[in-house]
Design an enzyme around this catalytic site. Structure first.
Site, mmCIF file in Angstrom:
data_model
loop_
_atom_site.group_PDB
_atom_site.id
_atom_site.type_symbol
_atom_site.label_atom_id
_atom_site.label_comp_id
_atom_site.label_asym_id
_atom_site.label_seq_id
_atom_site.Cartn_x
_atom_site.Cartn_y
_atom_site.Cartn_z
ATOM 1 N N GLY A 184 -5.114 1.082 -1.870
ATOM 2 C CA GLY A 184 -3.678 1.206 -2.112
ATOM 3 C C GLY A 184 -3.049 -0.166 -2.178
ATOM 4 O O GLY A 184 -3.729 -1.186 -2.185
ATOM 5 N N ILE A 185 -1.738 -0.178 -2.170
ATOM 6 C CA ILE A 185 -1.018 -1.434 -2.332
ATOM 7 C C ILE A 185 -0.533 -1.949 -0.978
ATOM 8 O O ILE A 185 -0.279 -1.170 -0.079
ATOM 9 C CB ILE A 185 0.163 -1.218 -3.295
ATOM 10 C CG1 ILE A 185 0.905 -2.503 -3.547
ATOM 11 C CG2 ILE A 185 1.108 -0.144 -2.789
ATOM 12 C CD1 ILE A 185 1.972 -2.362 -4.600
ATOM 13 N N GLY A 186 -0.444 -3.281 -0.832
ATOM 14 C CA GLY A 186 0.191 -3.839 0.354
ATOM 15 C C GLY A 186 -0.738 -4.663 1.215
ATOM 16 O O GLY A 186 -1.894 -4.910 0.875
ATOM 17 N N ALA A 187 -0.197 -5.080 2.341
ATOM 18 C CA ALA A 187 -0.910 -6.010 3.223
ATOM 19 C C ALA A 187 -2.185 -5.380 3.791
ATOM 20 O O ALA A 187 -3.190 -6.080 3.976
ATOM 21 C CB ALA A 187 -0.001 -6.432 4.362
ATOM 22 N N ILE A 188 -2.167 -4.087 4.053
ATOM 23 C CA ILE A 188 -3.334 -3.488 4.712
ATOM 24 C C ILE A 188 -4.565 -3.478 3.800
ATOM 25 O O ILE A 188 -5.613 -4.004 4.186
ATOM 26 C CB ILE A 188 -2.975 -2.104 5.291
ATOM 27 C CG1 ILE A 188 -2.021 -2.322 6.479
ATOM 28 C CG2 ILE A 188 -4.212 -1.320 5.705
ATOM 29 C CD1 ILE A 188 -1.414 -1.099 7.063
ATOM 30 N N GLU A 194 -6.609 3.095 -8.539
ATOM 31 C CA GLU A 194 -5.402 3.125 -9.378
ATOM 32 C C GLU A 194 -4.966 1.700 -9.731
ATOM 33 O O GLU A 194 -4.643 1.387 -10.862
ATOM 34 C CB GLU A 194 -4.337 3.824 -8.553
ATOM 35 C CG GLU A 194 -2.965 3.814 -9.092
ATOM 36 C CD GLU A 194 -2.065 4.516 -8.083
ATOM 37 O OE1 GLU A 194 -2.437 5.618 -7.637
ATOM 38 O OE2 GLU A 194 -1.019 3.969 -7.745
ATOM 39 N N GLY A 205 -0.508 7.576 -6.302
ATOM 40 C CA GLY A 205 -1.857 8.109 -6.505
ATOM 41 C C GLY A 205 -2.540 8.500 -5.209
ATOM 42 O O GLY A 205 -3.752 8.763 -5.199
HETATM 43 N N1 COA Z 1 10.076 5.169 10.665
HETATM 44 C C1 COA Z 1 11.118 4.479 10.133
HETATM 45 N N2 COA Z 1 10.966 3.524 9.187
HETATM 46 C C2 COA Z 1 9.709 3.238 8.801
HETATM 47 C C3 COA Z 1 8.588 3.897 9.319
HETATM 48 C C4 COA Z 1 8.808 4.885 10.296
HETATM 49 N N3 COA Z 1 7.793 5.564 10.826
HETATM 50 N N4 COA Z 1 7.496 3.388 8.734
HETATM 51 C C5 COA Z 1 7.901 2.459 7.860
HETATM 52 N N5 COA Z 1 9.238 2.366 7.909
HETATM 53 C C6 COA Z 1 10.082 1.472 7.118
HETATM 54 C C7 COA Z 1 9.727 0.015 7.349
HETATM 55 O O1 COA Z 1 10.403 -0.518 8.469
HETATM 56 C C8 COA Z 1 10.180 -0.613 6.046
HETATM 57 O O2 COA Z 1 11.595 -0.733 6.061
HETATM 58 P P1 COA Z 1 12.334 -1.942 5.291
HETATM 59 O O3 COA Z 1 12.010 -1.738 3.828
HETATM 60 O O4 COA Z 1 13.745 -1.727 5.617
HETATM 61 O O5 COA Z 1 11.719 -3.197 5.848
HETATM 62 C C9 COA Z 1 9.852 0.483 5.005
HETATM 63 O O6 COA Z 1 9.803 1.710 5.734
HETATM 64 C C10 COA Z 1 8.512 0.260 4.313
HETATM 65 O O7 COA Z 1 7.519 0.126 5.303
HETATM 66 P P2 COA Z 1 6.369 -0.988 5.199
HETATM 67 O O8 COA Z 1 5.505 -0.809 6.386
HETATM 68 O O9 COA Z 1 6.950 -2.334 4.954
HETATM 69 O O10 COA Z 1 5.681 -0.519 3.861
HETATM 70 P P3 COA Z 1 4.375 -0.972 3.093
HETATM 71 O O11 COA Z 1 4.747 -1.942 2.049
HETATM 72 O O12 COA Z 1 3.243 -1.333 3.994
HETATM 73 O O13 COA Z 1 4.036 0.421 2.380
HETATM 74 C C11 COA Z 1 4.063 2.809 2.306
HETATM 75 C C12 COA Z 1 3.766 1.569 3.139
HETATM 76 C C13 COA Z 1 3.608 4.005 3.069
HETATM 77 C C14 COA Z 1 5.573 2.915 2.027
HETATM 78 C C15 COA Z 1 3.287 2.680 0.957
HETATM 79 O O14 COA Z 1 1.920 2.501 1.226
HETATM 80 C C16 COA Z 1 3.461 3.902 0.075
HETATM 81 O O15 COA Z 1 4.460 4.025 -0.624
HETATM 82 N N6 COA Z 1 2.460 4.845 0.061
HETATM 83 C C17 COA Z 1 2.518 6.036 -0.743
HETATM 84 C C18 COA Z 1 1.924 5.826 -2.117
HETATM 85 C C19 COA Z 1 0.475 5.418 -2.079
HETATM 86 O O16 COA Z 1 -0.203 5.510 -1.076
HETATM 87 N N7 COA Z 1 -0.056 4.980 -3.205
HETATM 88 C C20 COA Z 1 -1.461 4.581 -3.210
HETATM 89 C C21 COA Z 1 -1.950 4.051 -4.438
HETATM 90 S S1 COA Z 1 -1.217 2.455 -4.894
#
Ligand code: COA
Length: 434
Positions: free
Chosen positions: A216-220, A239, A337
């Site tokens: 997926g996307i992001g730091a993890i 994806e 995805g």
């Molecule tokens: N309760 C309240 N807020 C929360 C939260 C929770 N449990 N978990 C995350 N947040 C908030 C964060 O504080 C952050 O807020 P901000 O934008 O105001 O800073 C926001 O939600 C995003 O969280 P973050 O941890 O920075 O997101 P990320 O960039 O690591 O992405 C997902 C995490 C889940 C949003 C992202 O992976 C996603 O959209 N997944 C669904 C789609 C997917 O998996 N696609 C895969 C193929 S690319």
């Protein structure tokens, strides 16, 4: 006709090109880092002068400014997001835009059926000797949409890499051409802190030599790649991917040798990263880009053995239900995805699904492992589809486990300061002390 004549005939400025868009049109925008920023800017700049009304802007991951979402633009444009992000979620939250829940793999079909695209705004590479331009880093829904759109307005940009696969369009298909060099949007590598490193390490322990990865996307996902340096013959069917994959290809860890389909090739539907990634994929036969209804089709994904899907999420309840796209009722992203790959990995021989997240959000003030999903939250991934939940505190293995076992393991990997509250819920629910 010689394609060079057609090419020359269709060249115009971005302002001229967007003047062919009419009020009431549905305008689809090319995806993610591939979005045609120059044409989008011209569209927004022309809104007042051309007096656009009710133009629907359909977009998924918007990596640019998404100026069409600004409050002052609401009399001209209405955003229909297939995924939301920083620049678009506010418009939806404030009622100036809409969100359509949809699996990424389903979007091409949406354009073939109920969501007919009047106009596609796209950015492509320079034509080759035969007049074919590559969709470059954004094949996904962009290519399928081009096959249905009434009108295609394209920026031809020498900085867009020519990426192989089912990823080309002939110049004769483009109605208006904006021939302009500009920078491709880049996604800076994420900052990887201690938490992400620990999560990466925990995930890497679940990855075996020869596995086929979706990241997926992001730091993890990027952090995971740092811990895969000692693995052998990994494959990529995903994806999207970014710069981290390039390092592992160059060091010989990713060879795609063990794949059953597309042996020797990394398969993806879009790419987001730095110029380093874009230069690497240019004309590189090791990288194959395909439309998202193929890449993300679980029936295709599972043709590879040992598919491991690695995704992130917002919160997980004590049964293992996963919300990945909203904070309560507030939509912050989309399913993308995630479920496509979770399904594909579950169907793959030896496949595994991993959900990884920090144990807390909002600077440690909110636990992401919760007794109940927040009111209004959507279940993105079903509890039966999750094999592993990973945090910086460890791994919960949920597949085949009872509700009691699941809750116990999830509490073990929660942040210590929230454990008492979770244990109280455990005692209430299972009639025994934790
Ligand atoms: N309760 C309240 N807020 C929360 C939260 C929770 N449990 N978990 C995350 N947040 C908030 C964060 O504080 C952050 O807020 P901000 O934008 O105001 O800073 C926001 O939600 C995003 O969280 P973050 O941890 O920075 O997101 P990320 O960039 O690591 O992405 C997902 C995490 C889940 C949003 C992202 O992976 C996603 O959209 N997944 C669904 C789609 C997917 O998996 N696609 C895969 C193929 S690319």
């Amino acid at each position: 006709m010689n394609w060079r004549i057609e090419y020359a005939d269709r060249i115009c400025t971005a302002q001229e090109a967007v003047s062919h868009i009419k009020s009431g049109d549905r305008v689809v925008v090319g995806h993610a880092c591939g979005e045609p920023s120059i044409i989008l800017e011209a569209l927004v700049d022309s809104a007042e002068g051309l007096d656009y009304r009710d133009v629907e802007i359909v977009h998924m991951v918007a990596m640019g400014k998404a100026a069409y979402c600004k409050p002052e633009m609401s009399k001209h444009f209405r955003h229909n997001g297939l995924f939301l992000g920083g620049s678009t979620k506010k418009a939806v939250e404030e009622g100036r835009g809409d969100f359509t829940p949809i699996y990424f793999s389903d979007i091409p079909d949406l354009f073939r059926t109920s969501l007919h695209p009047n106009v596609l705004l796209v950015q492509v590479s320079e034509p080759d000797a035969h007049g074919y331009c590559s969709f470059g880093i954004s094949c996904d829904y962009t290519k399928p949409c081009a096959e249905k759109a009434d009108l295609i307005i394209a920026q031809i940009n020498p900085n867009m890499p020519r990426v192989m696969g089912d990823n080309f369009i002939h110049v004769s298909e483009l109605d208006y051409i904006v021939d302009q060099e500009s920078d491709i949007i880049e996604l800076a590598p994420p900052v990887i802190g201690e938490t992400q490193k620990k999560i990466g390490e925990n995930i890497a322990a679940l990855v075996k030599d020869g596995d086929c990865l979706q990241l997926g996307i992001g730091a993890i996902p990027d952090a995971v790649l740092l811990f895969l340096k000692d693995k052998k013959d990994l494959g990529i069917h995903t994806e999207m991917f970014s710069d981290g994959v390039v390092e592992l290809i160059k060091s010989g860890v990713i060879t795609n040798k063990c794949k059953q389909i597309d042996k020797g090739q990394c398969v993806a539907s879009f790419l987001m990263g730095t110029r380093n990634l874009y230069d690497f994929v240019h004309d590189n036969p090791m990288v194959k880009m395909l439309p998202v209804d193929i890449v993300n089709d679980p029936r295709i994904i599972c043709q590879n053995d040992n598919v491991v899907s690695i995704n992130s999420c917002v919160e997980v309840d004590l049964m293992g239900q996963v919300c990945s796209e909203s904070v309560g009722l507030k939509q912050i992203s989309g399913v993308g995805g995630q479920v496509d790959f979770v399904r594909g990995a579950k169907m793959s021989k030896g496949g595994r699904t991993i959900m990884a997240m920090p144990a807390t959000a909002a600077n440690g003030t909110i636990s992401k492992i919760v007794p109940f999903l927040t009111e209004g939250a959507t279940v993105t991934t079903n509890r039966c589809d999750v094999d592993y939940i990973v945090t910086e505190h460890g791994v919960a293995q949920l597949h085949g486990k009872t509700l009691r076992d699941r809750a116990r393991q999830l509490i073990e990997i929660a942040d210590p300061k929230f454990k008492d509250e979770l244990k109280m819920e455990y005692t209430r629910r299972f009639h025994e002390n934790f």
